[in-house]
Design an enzyme around this catalytic site. Structure first.
Site, PDB file in Angstrom:
ATOM      1  N   ASP A 194      59.038   7.959 -57.047  1.00 13.17           N
ATOM      2  CA  ASP A 194      60.320   8.118 -57.751  1.00 13.17           C
ATOM      3  C   ASP A 194      60.556   9.542 -58.100  1.00 13.17           C
ATOM      4  O   ASP A 194      59.738   9.848 -58.839  1.00 13.17           O
ATOM      5  CB  ASP A 194      60.525   6.800 -58.766  1.00 13.17           C
ATOM      6  CG  ASP A 194      61.870   6.373 -58.928  1.00 13.17           C
ATOM      7  OD1 ASP A 194      62.752   7.055 -58.594  1.00 13.17           O
ATOM      8  OD2 ASP A 194      62.080   5.344 -59.472  1.00 13.17           O
TER       9      ASP A 194
ATOM     10  N   HIS B  99      67.208  15.472 -55.871  1.00 14.02           N
ATOM     11  CA  HIS B  99      67.068  14.256 -56.829  1.00 14.02           C
ATOM     12  C   HIS B  99      66.023  13.350 -56.755  1.00 14.02           C
ATOM     13  O   HIS B  99      65.441  12.544 -57.506  1.00 14.02           O
ATOM     14  CB  HIS B  99      68.287  13.308 -56.891  1.00 14.02           C
ATOM     15  CG  HIS B  99      69.301  14.342 -57.475  1.00 14.02           C
ATOM     16  ND1 HIS B  99      69.547  13.757 -59.049  1.00 14.02           N
ATOM     17  CD2 HIS B  99      70.420  14.896 -57.070  1.00 14.02           C
ATOM     18  CE1 HIS B  99      70.866  14.851 -59.351  1.00 14.02           C
ATOM     19  NE2 HIS B  99      71.158  15.279 -58.282  1.00 14.02           N
TER      20      HIS B  99
HETATM   21  P1  ADQ Z   1      67.662   5.842 -58.345  1.00 14.09           P
HETATM   22  O1  ADQ Z   1      66.787   5.790 -57.392  1.00 14.09           O
HETATM   23  O2  ADQ Z   1      69.206   5.078 -58.369  1.00 14.09           O
HETATM   24  O3  ADQ Z   1      68.225   7.609 -58.484  1.00 14.09           O
HETATM   25  P2  ADQ Z   1      67.115   5.763 -61.361  1.00 14.09           P
HETATM   26  O4  ADQ Z   1      66.887   6.995 -61.782  1.00 14.09           O
HETATM   27  O5  ADQ Z   1      66.493   4.836 -62.094  1.00 14.09           O
HETATM   28  O6  ADQ Z   1      66.955   5.681 -59.604  1.00 14.09           O
HETATM   29  O7  ADQ Z   1      68.812   5.644 -61.811  1.00 14.09           O
HETATM   30  C1  ADQ Z   1      69.195   4.206 -61.552  1.00 14.09           C
HETATM   31  C2  ADQ Z   1      70.439   4.057 -62.543  1.00 14.09           C
HETATM   32  O8  ADQ Z   1      71.091   2.719 -62.096  1.00 14.09           O
HETATM   33  C3  ADQ Z   1      70.262   3.927 -64.118  1.00 14.09           C
HETATM   34  O9  ADQ Z   1      71.168   4.810 -64.812  1.00 14.09           O
HETATM   35  C4  ADQ Z   1      70.270   2.697 -64.303  1.00 14.09           C
HETATM   36  O10 ADQ Z   1      70.902   2.436 -65.607  1.00 14.09           O
HETATM   37  C5  ADQ Z   1      71.286   2.068 -63.525  1.00 14.09           C
HETATM   38  N1  ADQ Z   1      71.142   0.566 -63.012  1.00 14.09           N
HETATM   39  C6  ADQ Z   1      69.908   0.217 -62.218  1.00 14.09           C
HETATM   40  N2  ADQ Z   1      69.995  -1.214 -62.242  1.00 14.09           N
HETATM   41  C7  ADQ Z   1      71.373  -1.329 -62.580  1.00 14.09           C
HETATM   42  C8  ADQ Z   1      71.762  -2.846 -62.860  1.00 14.09           C
HETATM   43  N3  ADQ Z   1      71.377  -3.970 -62.367  1.00 14.09           N
HETATM   44  N4  ADQ Z   1      73.248  -2.616 -63.232  1.00 14.09           N
HETATM   45  C9  ADQ Z   1      73.646  -1.525 -63.696  1.00 14.09           C
HETATM   46  N5  ADQ Z   1      73.081  -0.533 -63.755  1.00 14.09           N
HETATM   47  C10 ADQ Z   1      71.950  -0.515 -63.266  1.00 14.09           C
HETATM   48  C11 ADQ Z   1      67.873   8.557 -57.713  1.00 14.09           C
HETATM   49  C12 ADQ Z   1      66.332   9.150 -57.896  1.00 14.09           C
HETATM   50  C13 ADQ Z   1      65.618   8.985 -58.935  1.00 14.09           C
HETATM   51  C14 ADQ Z   1      66.410   9.787 -60.061  1.00 14.09           C
HETATM   52  C15 ADQ Z   1      67.841   9.869 -60.022  1.00 14.09           C
HETATM   53  C16 ADQ Z   1      68.611  10.841 -60.659  1.00 14.09           C
HETATM   54  O11 ADQ Z   1      65.592   7.990 -56.793  1.00 14.09           O
HETATM   55  O12 ADQ Z   1      64.181   9.244 -59.100  1.00 14.09           O
HETATM   56  O13 ADQ Z   1      65.753   9.606 -61.375  1.00 14.09           O
HETATM   57  O14 ADQ Z   1      68.468   9.550 -58.771  1.00 14.09           O
HETATM   58  O15 ADQ Z   1      68.117  12.023 -60.319  1.00 14.09           O
END
Ligand code: ADQ
Length: 467
Positions: A372, A162
């Protein structure tokens, strides 16, 4: 049994359930939504660390698959999770945005815990089961494919990373680089988000593993085993997010926000509080914007929503302090007595309708990570804005996986160049409305056509060996 209905056993660091005051419930994330039909069809299962919750049930209402929670001791959590996964691998795989800590004791525990996961999978499968496909997720479990292969020579094993895979010269710094690559190479299919990560992985394998033959996306190891690298950018449940955009709860939240922010234009950041997400650089760019363009003072607000993350780890506690100091400093500098502050900082998770309301409110969504793997926030924002017929702009770092899919229609920025990023924020605020809507429509179409269900299908098809 038809091939489509072959049972799938998912192995991941976390289970797809969380404990609420009402008891255990399925988690709300996109991955769980996407994998639900896959694990529910044909009697699948999910193995993961129980996250220190005693007594995770084997069945949870609303999720028709078997759950196996792995109990880890305090020393195991420390060495495997906080140590090797979060302080060695995480920074190493994110281009060393902080320096990885090389610690042999953590590595030994990581190996032992991966062995425990592999054993748990073996225990879950019947002795003669060759139907079930095992799908291992992420950097916490890179040794599991090889450890399972030793126990189950004929099982189909997939792996999905991921996070990014870095260039060979960065990965080569890890003393245990060979063992990790051997761990992955025992899979039948290794999934990554982008062509760039695939190329980095292929070059790293060719550089560091002896006697491998690389032909296109396939690798043949010295013992004749073949593994395919499968590019599949993860996505979101676009239909679900589009519906959430105009849900009555979202509308009610939005009403409140509109009352609070009035006619101020809003720039938004939504991230886990992680040093890869580039929050301090973003704050600096906001400060520059207010300094260089005083006409924005009092007319814009920057809202940063930060979900608490890994606060057992020192680097994360330090980051929180740094962000909170910066927010205070900027607000101290630009707030006029009796008026509202320029930076609003929320250190907490928020509900899905509240999140969708913020996405709708935003004039500029700042997705500016230093690195990311993909970034789902960018895709969620675009989907919600388009579904609500709004006209916001996505400001997107060129160093995230999402930039490859959306970069042409987002306003791109280099988050290491704070001056440039602040110029791009100003540029985003000035884009004509018609242009914004066209950009949003093209990005939303792309996300809709490549949603998380399409991603699962692509990965599982490769795992079945049918591509
Ligand atoms: P993350 O580093 O966690 O994931 P991301 O892909 O942006 O990053 O996912 C974060 C999730 O958390 C999103 O669905 C978002 O809606 C939710 N979220 C963020 N802030 C929030 C808040 N304050 N309240 C509620 N929900 C919140 C890792 C990798 C990424 C990759 C994903 C999936 O680092 O690059 O995209 O896995 O493979």
């Amino acid at each position: 049994m038809s091939d489509r209905a072959r049972p799938v056993l998912v192995v991941a660091n976390r289970l797809p359930v969380s404990k609420s005051p009402q008891g255990w419930v399925p988690s709300a994330g996109g991955l769980v939504t996407a994998l639900r039909p896959v694990v529910e069809d044909g009697g699948g299962a999910w193995i993961g660390w129980d996250d220190d919750h005693e007594g995770v049930p084997a069945q949870v209402d609303g999720l028709a698959c078997t759950l196996r929670g792995l109990r880890l001791s305090g020393a195991e959590v420390q060495g495997y999770y906080h140590g090797f996964a979060n302080r060695t691998l995480w920074p190493l795989l994110h281009d060393l945005v902080v320096t990885p800590i090389i610690e042999a004791r953590w590595w030994a525990v990581y190996r032992d815990v991966n062995e425990r996961f592999a054993q748990a999978v073996d225990d879950e499968l019947d002795a003669d089961d060759e139907q079930t496909m095992v799908w291992v997720h992420d950097y916490h479990l890179m040794l599991v494919p090889a450890m399972l292969r030793r126990r189950r020579p004929r099982t189909r094993i997939g792996f999905f990373l991921h996070v990014p895979f870095p260039p060979p010269e960065l990965f080569a710094r890890l003393p245990w680089r060979g063992a990790l690559l051997d761990g992955l190479l025992a899979a039948d299919a290794i999934g990554v988000h982008t062509e760039r990560y695939r190329d980095n992985l292929l070059r790293t394998i060719a550089h560091l593993v002896a006697d491998v033959e690389v032909v296109g996306d396939r690798i043949r190891t010295a013992d004749g085993h073949e593994v395919e690298i499968v590019v599949g950018p993860i996505s979101i449940d676009a239909t679900g997010f589009a519906a959430l955009a105009t849900d009555p709860e979202t509308e009610a939240e939005l009403q409140d926000l509109r009352t609070q922010f009035g006619d101020r234009r809003v720039l938004l950041g939504v991230d886990r509080l992680d040093y890869t997400k580039g929050i301090p650089n973003r704050l600096e760019a906001i400060e520059q914007l207010l300094t260089e363009h005083p006409e924005h003072v009092g007319r814009i607000a920057f809202v940063q929503i930060a979900v608490p993350s890994r606060d057992d780890v020192r680097e994360y506690r330090e980051l929180r302090q740094q962000v909170e100091t910066e927010v205070g400093r900027i607000n101290g500098r630009f707030t006029h007595p009796g008026s509202d502050v320029p930076v609003h900082y929320l250190y907490r998770g928020i509900s899905r309708p509240a999140l969708a309301a913020y996405y709708r409110l935003a004039d500029v969504m700042c997705v500016t990570p230093l690195k990311d793997g993909m970034n789902l926030v960018a895709k969620e924002f675009v989907t919600v804005q388009h579904a609500a017929d709004a006209g916001g702009v996505l400001l997107l770092s060129e160093f995230c996986g999402a930039a490859l899919e959306l970069g042409g229609d987002a306003v791109r920025c280099n988050p290491f160049d704070v001056n440039g990023m602040s110029t791009m924020m100003d540029h985003a605020l000035a884009l004509p409305p018609a242009d914004r809507r066209e950009r949003l429509a093209r990005m939303a179409r792309r996300i809709h056509d490549h949603d998380v269900f399409a991603w699962v299908d692509g990965q599982l098809e490769a795992l079945r060996g049918r591509r």
